[in-house]
Structure formats: structure tokens, C-alpha cells
Design an enzyme around this catalytic site. Sequence first.
Site, short mmCIF file in Angstrom:
data_model
loop_
_atom_site.label_atom_id
_atom_site.label_comp_id
_atom_site.label_asym_id
_atom_site.label_seq_id
_atom_site.Cartn_x
_atom_site.Cartn_y
_atom_site.Cartn_z
CB CYS A 166 10.45 5.57 30.68
SG CYS A 166 9.64 5.50 29.10
NE ARG B 164 10.06 7.40 36.35
CZ ARG B 164 10.17 8.68 36.63
NH1 ARG B 164 9.83 9.11 37.82
NH2 ARG B 164 10.62 9.52 35.74
CD1 TRP C 27 2.91 5.95 29.74
CD2 TRP C 27 4.00 7.47 28.52
NE1 TRP C 27 1.99 6.88 29.30
CE2 TRP C 27 2.64 7.83 28.55
CE3 TRP C 27 4.88 8.28 27.80
CZ2 TRP C 27 2.14 8.95 27.90
CZ3 TRP C 27 4.39 9.41 27.15
CH2 TRP C 27 3.02 9.73 27.21
CG ASN D 123 12.52 8.92 31.45
OD1 ASN D 123 11.58 9.18 30.70
ND2 ASN D 123 12.58 9.37 32.69
N GLY D 124 12.79 9.72 28.04
CA GLY D 124 12.80 11.04 27.39
C GLY D 124 12.57 10.87 25.90
CD GLU E 257 -8.27 16.75 40.07
OE1 GLU E 257 -7.76 17.08 38.98
OE2 GLU E 257 -7.92 15.71 40.68
CE LYS F 57 -7.71 12.50 39.77
NZ LYS F 57 -6.61 13.36 40.11
CD GLU G 163 -6.13 10.61 36.48
OE1 GLU G 163 -5.02 10.50 35.94
OE2 GLU G 163 -6.35 11.43 37.39
CG HIS H 160 -24.02 30.20 27.80
ND1 HIS H 160 -24.82 31.20 27.30
CD2 HIS H 160 -23.85 30.47 29.11
CE1 HIS H 160 -25.11 32.06 28.28
NE2 HIS H 160 -24.53 31.64 29.38
CE LYS I 250 1.65 10.06 41.43
NZ LYS I 250 0.29 10.58 41.56
C1 F6R Z 1 -4.03 13.40 37.41
C2 F6R Z 1 -2.60 13.60 37.58
C3 F6R Z 1 -1.89 14.41 36.58
C4 F6R Z 1 -0.79 15.23 37.26
C5 F6R Z 1 0.05 15.98 36.22
C6 F6R Z 1 1.11 16.84 36.88
O1 F6R Z 1 -4.55 12.65 38.47
O2 F6R Z 1 -2.02 13.09 38.50
O3 F6R Z 1 -2.75 15.23 35.86
O4 F6R Z 1 -1.39 16.13 38.14
O5 F6R Z 1 0.65 15.08 35.36
O6 F6R Z 1 1.96 16.08 37.66
P1 F6R Z 1 2.85 16.71 38.81
O7 F6R Z 1 1.92 17.18 39.88
O8 F6R Z 1 3.73 15.59 39.25
O9 F6R Z 1 3.59 17.85 38.19
#
Ligand code: F6R
Length: 611
Positions: free
Chosen positions: A2, A28, A74, A100-101, A489, A493, A496, A512, A606
Site C-alpha cells: 500500500c 507498493r 494492496w 498501510n498495515g 530463486e 522469478k 511471479e 526422490h 514491492k
Molecule cells: C521477489 C521479490 C521478493 C522480495 C521479498 C523481500 O522478486 O522481490 O521476494 O525479495 O519480498 O523484500 P526485501 O528484499 O525488500 O526485504
Amino acid sequence: MCGIFAYLGDKKTAGKLVVEGLKKLEYRGYDSFGIAEKLPNKFQIIKKVGKISDFDPNKAKLASTNLAIGHTRWATHGGVTKLNAHPHLSSNGKIAVVHNGIVENHDALRKALQKKGVKFISQTDTEVIPNLIAAELEKNDFPTAVRKAAKKIKGRYSFVALKHDEETLVAARNGSPLIVGVEKFYPKNDGERHGKADGSAFFIASDVPAFLAYTSDVSYLDDEQMVVITRSPLGDHFHGRFFNLNTGEAVPKRIVSIELAAGKAEKGSFEHFMLKEIFEQKETIAKALNQDEKQLKLVAQMIKKAYGSFFIGCGTAGKVCAAAEYLFASIAKKHINVIFGSEFDTQEAFLTPKTLLVAVSQSGETADVLEAYKIAKKKKVKTVGVVNVAGSSIARSSDVILPVNAGVEKAVASTKATTAQLAILTLLAYTVAGKLEEGKRVLAEAASQINDFLNPRYSAHLKTIAEKIKNVESMYVIGKGADFPMALEAAIKLQEVSYIHAEGFAAGELKHGPLALIEKNTPLIAFVPAERFRHDVLSNVAEVKARGGMIIGVSPKNDALFDEWIRVPNVDTAQPIVNIIPIQLLAYHLAVLRKNNPDLPRNLAKSVTVK
Ligand code: F6R
């Protein structure tokens, strides 16, 4: 998550300023948005479902006013509807709030307010806040009512409130970020500036870049603090006063000038931020290596002396920590504990003043990590932050900071911050081993190789592979050693931004169980090393190939088992850094081919400021 933006100042275009600010905070949260403009004795509210970037303020009938608040959402409580979008009003219409929260005790508060005759119209937890403030107004002035209402809220939050008949902006923080920007700040008043700032205009936002076009003079609202912004008695400018949310006492605040360049957060000639940020890795690895060696050695000493170090992060940052576990083992012969931020509270029994906590975070605002910090502080655990956003909550709460230096990362999917974090943790492992110079050499070589191979032709090759697999239902990624967390990872990627089901495994684990998932043409992305472990991983690849899988080998060397070969340089311990880059590109191209917006993936945000 948010985005909050508020303006009180000398311009009569507050609504438009808020819309523009919210557009910079869209990463956000982007399911709905809204603004409240203060008119004489009432508010004009505009709310819409959808992205703020699609909203043209010139086509809306914005009011002429110098005071407005806004929010890009969000969703946490209540579906994505116009009614649930912020701002929320008290049922008597006197108070407007953006938040926000999460209000954890919203149910009990809602029931208590309903008993007093308050009517609720949304399904949100937020709606209790304006109503709590409105109830407190019966006996208190506006700022005191906000303070008393805030004390009743349980959970992590930040919010901004307006009153229908006052030229006053009040904001409170307990957990989620809020930054106050002061335009044309008057430093002459320095001597008397305890708990006070003066400016021609004030901005309040969840993140600094939102108001950077207007001012770089900022004050960080800390947890359990509030700010009250009003017109000065002389009437020609505005005052901001900061208070302790619990006691109501004024708190001294510094105004700091920050150096972020507003232009850096623009897309330039790239179609999407994600692509721009992937390409920025031509420079960001080198920038990440630009660490203060004294600090690096200090952290290395802390790790050596600690009776247990915990490396924590969430999502991608958690995978970076998991890669660090392998890197520390191989480079420094040192064991570190790795755990997701949200799981750290399960380790409380092991924490002593001799424990070290190393937190990795791009935003520096991730709630799960901040909660871990709370526990660490309680147990007198020392903290090190590997953080990209300077001035963020984690940066400000850490005993020592290793800055990631990746610059503003706007796309929701982390790319350049990921590889910069990996570079720093690799360098740290070398420092712990007493081999800093060797580490710098290895990583500088990797940085120069990235500069070389990361070009439009390479990207076009990844696009060709994306074309071939764009309609698959599932795909899998494998790796061994530090490439195993990179497989995890890579899967994040792909998930998402492409929305294709993707999972990562340790290469040797496939047989396994997960091997049962392989069908004809199921893509398997394999990180295949050039030397050590090459044979082992290729054996696992062969097992998939024998069952009809389509093999995409990411490796410095080709192999007959590969249906597609993604060439990467052979860069020793920096291999995880170069391996993940082509998968970032693959994920990007899949997203675009599947008509997804790679910058704003569905359901995500984000900066994850809720637990
Ligand atoms: C995936 C991604 C998230 C962040 C996670 C932590 O591409 O960006 O998984 O890595 O939400 O965020 P930060 O690094 O801001 O603590």
C-alpha cells in the site's frame, strides 16, 4: 505494501500532486486507489478499482485545494472493490484516513464502535481508524484524538488522517514506513527546531521517491511517533511537529538532505523497469563491491566472534542468504545459520548477546525482518543490515550497514538488488576467510564478464527460448551447492512474472520424488557447473531427458543433453550471480509474451510491510 501520499502546502493543486505521488508508489500496491481532497467543511472523495497509472487527473474533476491525501492499495482485508478502496471516512463524515498495515484487533474495535451506533460500509480493517478518531474527537482536539485512537490499534501500521474542517494533516506510524518531505525547508529556525520543522509545503509518503521531484529534505517518522502539520501563525508557511505517540511529548527531529536522483527511477528507453533493471547489472555488481573496507572487516570480525550468526531475508533475499550458506562454507569454511525472516521467531531459544543477525533486504521495510529485529533487540543481539534503500527502517535499526548500492529498484520482481546482495555476501565470505583481495578480483572479473555478455543479442536468444516454452503448464529448475538456492530463486522469478507453475530443487533430489512430474517436453532448467559437480548434475539432467523432458542448460559449456544452451561465463564463486541473470531475462520475456505486466505482477507488491 500500500502506498500513502499526502500534501499540505502553498499550492492549490493538492489532488493532482497526490495522484502524481501515488503513481510513483504504484509498485507498493495496485489493485485500487483513491484520494480525499479537503474542501471547506467536507471532503471530495475519488475512488477507483484498477491501477493509478491508468488514471488521468486532468480528466477528473479535481478540486482547488492545498490539502489532500491518497492511497494505492494492496488488499489485505476485504476484496478489491471501490467501497474497500481508501480513503475511508468516519460514519459521521468528519474524518478521512489512508492506512498501510493491519489493524489486528479490528474485529473487537468494530464491534465496540457498532455498539455506539457507528455504521460500517466496507469490509476493511481500516474503517475502524477514522471512526476511532471521530469518537475521540468528542473530548479531544484533532491531533490528540488521533494519538488516542492510535493507542487502541494493535498491529503494524501507518496512517494519515484529515478532519473535514481543519487545515491540518496528522500522520502516525507504528511499523510501516512514512517519510515526511519538507519543501523549501527553513533551516534558519534551527535553534528552536526541537520537534519542529518549517516549510512552504509538506509531503508525507510511504517512500521517498514519491516526492523527490519537489524536495530532498526529509524527516523519517519512527515507530510510535506522529507528525502534525499545520499553517504557521503568521500564515505564510507551514509547521511540522513531531510527537511521541504514547506520551504526546514533542520529539526532536532532524531534517536530512538525501542524495537520490529523481531521474534515476525512470524507465528511459526500456519498455519496462524490469528489463532496465536487469540490464543495469552491467554496472551494479561493480557498485556493490564499492564497500567501505573497514565496515566489511568489522562485519567479518563480528561473524567470526559471534556464537552463531543468523542470516535472514524473505523471498528472493532469503534465497540470497541460502546461497551465502554455501558460499561461506566453501570460501570461509564457516557455518552460518539461514532462516526466512518470518521463521526467525522460532529460533528465540538460541539467541544471546553473542548471537549476530545479518538481515538482507532490498526495501529495508519488510515487516517479517523488522519483527525479527524486535526480537533481536530484546535479546541484545547485534544486527547487520545488507540494505538497498538508505534511510529505510532496517537501515536505521541496524548496528552496522553494508549498503547494496543498486539504486532504485522499481519492478516488483527483484533483479539487480539480488545480484548486488549476492556480490556483497560473497565478498564478505572472502573477508571472513582473510582473502578480501582475492574476493575483489573474482567478483570484479564476474562484473566485467556480465558487462560483456548482457547485451540485446543475449536477450533475444532468451526470447527465442521463451517463445518455445510460453504455453507450458509447469517447469522445473535444478542446481547443486549455491546453485540450488539459485534454482529456488529462478523459480520465484518465473512464477511471479510469467504465472507459470515453476519449482526449484536440489539437483540430486529430483529422483526422490519430483521426477514423477516430468512429462514429454516438460522444461527443466539446469544450472550445470563447468567443473566440480558437473558430472553429478548432468546425471540428474540425463534422468529427466530419459523421461522426455526438455533440457535448458545454463552452463559455461554445452552438452549433448541440452535441447537449449544458455551460455554463461565461468566465474568461480561468482557463478550464482551470473547464472541467475539469464533466468531473469527468460522470466521477463515469458511475462511479455504471455501479456503480463512484468513490473506489476498480479497479487504482489514491492515492499511487504505486513506480516
Ligand atoms: C521477489 C521479490 C521478493 C522480495 C521479498 C523481500 O522478486 O522481490 O521476494 O525479495 O519480498 O523484500 P526485501 O528484499 O525488500 O526485504
